[in-house]
Design an enzyme around this catalytic site. Structure first.
Site, PDB file in Angstrom:
ATOM      1  N   LYS A 118       0.826  -1.203   0.000  1.00  0.00           N
ATOM      2  CA  LYS A 118       0.000   0.000   0.000  1.00  0.00           C
ATOM      3  C   LYS A 118       0.864   1.258   0.000  1.00  0.00           C
ATOM      4  CE  LYS A 118      -4.373  -1.511   2.069  1.00  0.00           C
ATOM      5  NZ  LYS A 118      -4.189  -2.928   2.317  1.00  0.00           N
ATOM      6  N   GLU A 202      -2.389   7.518   7.730  1.00  0.00           N
ATOM      7  CA  GLU A 202      -3.167   8.347   6.828  1.00  0.00           C
ATOM      8  C   GLU A 202      -4.122   9.228   7.613  1.00  0.00           C
ATOM      9  OE1 GLU A 202      -5.306   5.837   4.169  1.00  0.00           O
ATOM     10  OE2 GLU A 202      -3.571   5.431   2.884  1.00  0.00           O
ATOM     11  N   ARG A 294      -7.934  -7.958  -9.890  1.00  0.00           N
ATOM     12  CA  ARG A 294      -8.746  -9.148 -10.146  1.00  0.00           C
ATOM     13  C   ARG A 294     -10.150  -8.703 -10.514  1.00  0.00           C
ATOM     14  NH1 ARG A 294     -11.710  -8.806  -5.452  1.00  0.00           N
ATOM     15  NH2 ARG A 294     -10.591  -8.074  -3.604  1.00  0.00           N
TER      16      ARG A 294
END
Length: 664
Positions: A118, A202, A294
Site C-alpha cells: 500500500k 493516513e 482481479r
C-alpha cells in the site's frame, strides 16, 4: 485471434461457476479444482473435468500454488483463471503459471507487486498525479518516529497494515496519547495476518464514501474505465450493498474520478480487469485507496448497466485480443444493485452457519433479476470457507425502481436448514438512509442495532396468514388418503366448517390457534384475541385478504414444521405443531433439545443424563472461531439424554442434549 480451448478455474463457489458459464457460451472447456470438502460442490458439477488438490483447509488446497498448477498442466489447460480471493492477487503464482507456458488470466506479476504494498502504491500514484490521502508510508518504522509523523499528519488518523486487506490491521486514533497502544495492536494483528508488521499512517476521512471504478486494459495500449460502483454500505469494512451508478456523484466528479482511475492503471502498466478504489469525503474530495488486481465480487453490477460480459473480456484480453470496445463506445443504462446472500446469523453477531441446505427458494431470473450462485438445494455448506451462497443482482431504469425490485427479489428468497442474512438485507435495503442514498462506510457499524431491531408487535395479518396457511396444509394432508367425502378428515361438517386447532410459535412460546373458514370469512382466536379477515383468494402458497380496512397479499415458505410468512416487505418465522384433541395437549415450551448455537468443537460436557438443571446452568463448552462459548440451560428441568461426545466437531443446531422442562 483465437481464444483458449481449455482453461483451469482456480477457485470454488459462485465465482468459479460464474467463469464457467461464460466459458460454456464461448465453447471453452473448463477444469475445476476441488478440496476434499468440495468433492460434490456445484462448481465441480459444472466443469467438464475436475482435479482434486488436497484436504479441506484452503492453505493445503486452494492456496497450494504447486497443486493448482500441476492440475492445470496434467489436464492440458492453456490458461488459468484465478477468480477472486485465494491466489487471484498472488504475484508468485502468476509467475509460476507464465513460467510453465500457460496464460494467467489477470495482470502481470510486476503490476501486482507494484500494488502489493500500500505504501509503495500510494507513492507511485502520487507521482502520476492521482490524489492520495495525506500521510506517511516511509521505511522508518521506529515507534517514536511514527508518533512524530502521526502528530504531523494530524488527528483523527488511521493506522493501516501496509501489506493488509479485508479490514485487518486497521486502527483509528483520535488523539496523540492513544497512538502508541493503537500502533502496537495494529502491528501485532498485521504480523499475525500477513507476516509483516509495516504500517502506514493516513489522515482519517470522517464519514467517507467508498466509490470504485472498473478499469480494463489490453496489450495494445488501450486503457479504459467502465464506470463506477458505490460500495459505501459496509459492515466492518466488508461490502454489503453495491450499486451503479453512485447516487453521490455528479457528472463533473464522475469524470474527474474516472480520469484518475485510468491514470492509476497506466501508472502500473496494468493489463486485464481491475478495480481502482477511492475514498470520498463528504465535500466530494477523493483519494486513491488501492487497485484490486482481479475481478471483483460486485462485477455483475457493472455488467448489468453496461450490458457487457466482463469474464469474456478477460478471456479475450488474456488471449492477446484488443479491448472489444474503446471508451467512447461504452454506454451505461439504468441502475443496478447487488447484495450477497450468506449462511450467517445476524442476530448472533453474524455468526457463520454450516450444514445442509434443506430447501432453497430464489426468485425467478431474467433481464432485470440475476442470481450468481455457488450452491443448490441439497448441498452442504462447510466450515472451511466463506459462507456466501449466492449474489442477487437487479436492474431497473432508476435507482428508486431498482431498490423496489431488490425488495421484491429478496421477498422471494428463503433458506431452510441454515441461518441466513436475507431478513437483514431486507431491513437494510428498506432503511431510509439507504433509500435516500445518504450512507457512508461507517453508517452500518454506528446504526447496526437500529437496523437489526424488529418491531415489538407482529401485524395482525401475519397471524391470520400463518393460521390460514396452516389450515390449508392440514386440509391437504388429512384428505390425501381419503377415497370418498365421508372418509375425509378435513374440517367440513353438515352444519358448516369445523374448528381447526393448531399450535404456532413466533419467537415466544407456542400458542393454540383456533381457526375457522366459513365461505370467505376467516376467524382466528388465540390467547383470547379474535381476528377476522375476508379471503379474496388463496392456496397453500399465497393468500389475498382484507383485514381492518386494508388489503394484504402474503405468501409462505414451508419446510417440515417451519413456516415463513411474507407480506412483500416483512417476513415472520413460525414453528408449527398440531396438538392432540385436548386444547392444551402437546404445547411444550421447547422442542426437547439443547443445540449447538454455531459450528465448532464440543470441548467439555458438564452434565449427565438424568441430572436436574436450573436456568442458566453451564451444561457444556464449545470452541469455535478461536473462542470458547458456554452452553447454558434454557430453563429448569432435567437432562434426559446426552447426544454428543466431547471432542466432536458439530454443525450449528446439532443436538447436544435432550431435556424435559419442569412442570411446576
Amino acid at each position: 485471434m483465437s481464444l483458449f480451448d481449455k482453461i483451469l478455474v482456480a477457485n470454488r463457489g459462485e465465482i468459479a461457476c460464474r467463469v464457467m458459464r461464460t466459458c460454456k457460451q464461448l465453447g471453452i472447456a473448463t477444469v475445476a479444482v476441488y478440496s476434499e470438502a468440495d468433492r460434490y460442490a456445484e462448481h465441480v458439477r459444472m466443469a467438464d473435468e475436475s482435479v482434486g488438490i488436497g484436504p479441506p483447509e484452503a492453505s493445503s488446497s486452494y492456496l497450494n500454488k504447486q497443486a493448482v498448477l500441476d492440475a492445470a498442466l496434467s489436464s492440458g489447460c492453456k490458461a488459468v483463471h484465478p477468480g477472486y480471493g485465494f491466489l487471484s492477487e498472488n504475484a508468485e503464482f502468476a509467475e509460476m503459471v507464465e513460467s510453465a507456458g500457460l496464460v494467467f488470466i489477470g495482470p502481470k506479476a510486476i503490476s501486482m507487486r507494484a500494488m502489493g504494498s500500500k505504501a509503495g502504491a500510494k507513492a507511485l500514484m502520487a507521482a502520476h498525479g492521482v490524489p492520495v490521502v495525506p500521510g506517511y508510508g516511509g521505511e522508518d518504522q521506529d515507534p517514536a518516529h511514527l508518533q512524530r509523523e502521526a502528530d504531523a499528519v494530524g488527528y483523527p488518523l488511521m493506522i493501516k497494515a501496509a501489506h493488509g486487506g479485508g479490514g485487518k490491521g486497521m486502527r483509528i486514533v483520535h488523539e496523540p496519547s492513544a497512538f502508541a497502544a493503537a500502533l502496537e495492536s495494529c502491528q501485532r494483528e498485521a504480523r499475525n495476518a500477513f507476516g509483516k508488521d509495516r504500517v502506514l499512517l493516513e489522515r482519517y476521512i470522517e464519514k467517507p464514501r467508498h466509490i470504485e471504478f472498473q478499469i480494463f486494459a489490453d496489450s495494445h495500449g488501450n486503457t479504459i474505465h467502465l464506470g463506477e460502483r458505490e460500495c459505501s454500505a459496509q459492515r466492518r469494512f466488508q461490502k454489503i450493498i453495491e450499486e451503479s451508478p453512485s447516487p453521490f456523484l455528479d457528472a463533473t466528479r464522475r469524470a474527474r474520478m474516472a480520469e484518475a482511475a485510468v491514470a492509476a492503471a497506466r501508472a502500473v502498466d496494468y493489463r486485464n480487469a481491475g478495480t481502482v478504489e477511492f475514498i470520498v469525503a463528504q465535500n466530494g474530495e477523493f483519494f486513491f485507496m488501492e487497485i484490486n488486481s482481479r475481478l471483483q465480487v460486485e462485477h455483475p453490477v457493472t455488467e448489468m448497466v453496461t450490458g457487457l460480459d466482463l469474464v469474456q473480456w478477460q478471456l479475450e484480453v488474456a488471449a492477446g485480443c484488443p479491448l472489444p470496445l474503446l471508451q467512447d463506445a461504452i454506454r451505461h443504462q439504468g441502475h443496478a444493485l447487488e447484495v450477497r446472500l450468506y449462511a450467517e446469523n445476524p442476530d448472533m453477531n453474524f455468526m457463520p452457519g454450516s450444514g445442509p441446505i434443506l430447501q432453497l427458494h430464489l426468485p425467478e431470473t431474467g433481464a432485470s433479476v440475476r442470481i450468481d450462485a455457488g450452491f443448490r438445494q441439497g448441498d452442504h455448506v462447510g466450515v472451511f470457507y466463506d459462507p456466501m451462497l449466492a449474489k442477487l443482482i437487479v436492474h431497473a431504469d432508476s435507482r428508486e425502481a431498482a431498490l423496489h425490485r431488490m425488495q421484491n427479489a429478496l421477498a422471494g428468497c428463503q433458506i431452510f436448514g441454515l441461518p441466513s442474512n436475507i431478513g437483514f438485507l431486507e431491513d437494510l435495503v428498506a432503511h431510509p438512509s439507504v433509500q435516500q442514498g445518504d450512507i457512508d462506510t461507517g453508517f452500518l457499524d454506528r446504526n447496526l442495532d437500529a437496523v437489526l431491531k424488529k418491531p415489538e408487535n407482529l401485524p395482525d395479518w401475519h397471524h391470520a396468514a400463518a393460521a390460514y396457511f396452516s389450515l390449508k396444509a392440514a386440509e391437504l394432508t388429512l384428505s390425501a388418503a381419503a377415497d370418498d367425502p365421508w372418509s375425509q378428515r378435513d374440517f367440513w361438517r353438515i352444519h358448516g366448517r369445523g374448528m381447526f386447532r393448531i399450535a404456532l410459535r413466533h419467537h415466544a412460546d407456542f400458542e393454540l390457534f383456533r381457526v375457522r373458514l366459513l365461505g370467505d370469512l376467516l376467524t382466528v382466536t388465540a390467547s383470547g384475541n379474535r381476528l377476522e379477515a375476508r379471503i379474496r383468494n388463496g392456496c397453500r402458497e399465497s393468500v389475498s385478504l382484507d383485514m381492518n380496512g386494508r388489503h394484504h397479499d402474503l405468501h409462505c415458505f414451508r419446510f417440515d414444521n417451519a413456516l415463513v410468512v411474507h407480506d412483500g416487505r416483512r417476513r415472520s418465522h413460525w414453528q408449527v405443531r398440531v396438538p392432540g384433541s385436548d386444547a392444551g395437549e402437546g404445547l411444550n415450551h421447547s422442542d426437547g433439545f439443547i443445540r449447538a448455537p454455531m459450528p465448532g468443537k464440543l470441548v467439555v460436557l458438564k452434565v449427565q443424563s438424568g441430572q436436574s438443571i436450573q436456568a442458566g446452568d453451564e451444561l457444556a463448552v464449545m470452541e469455535a472461531m478461536k473462542m470458547e462459548l458456554s452452553i447454558k440451560a434454557p430453563g429448569k428441568g432435567s437432562i434426559t439424554g446426552v447426544l454428543a461426545e466431547a471432542g466432536r466437531v458439530l454443525n450449528a443446531d446439532a443436538e447436544i442434549f435432550s431435556w424435559e422442562p419442569a412442570h411446576d
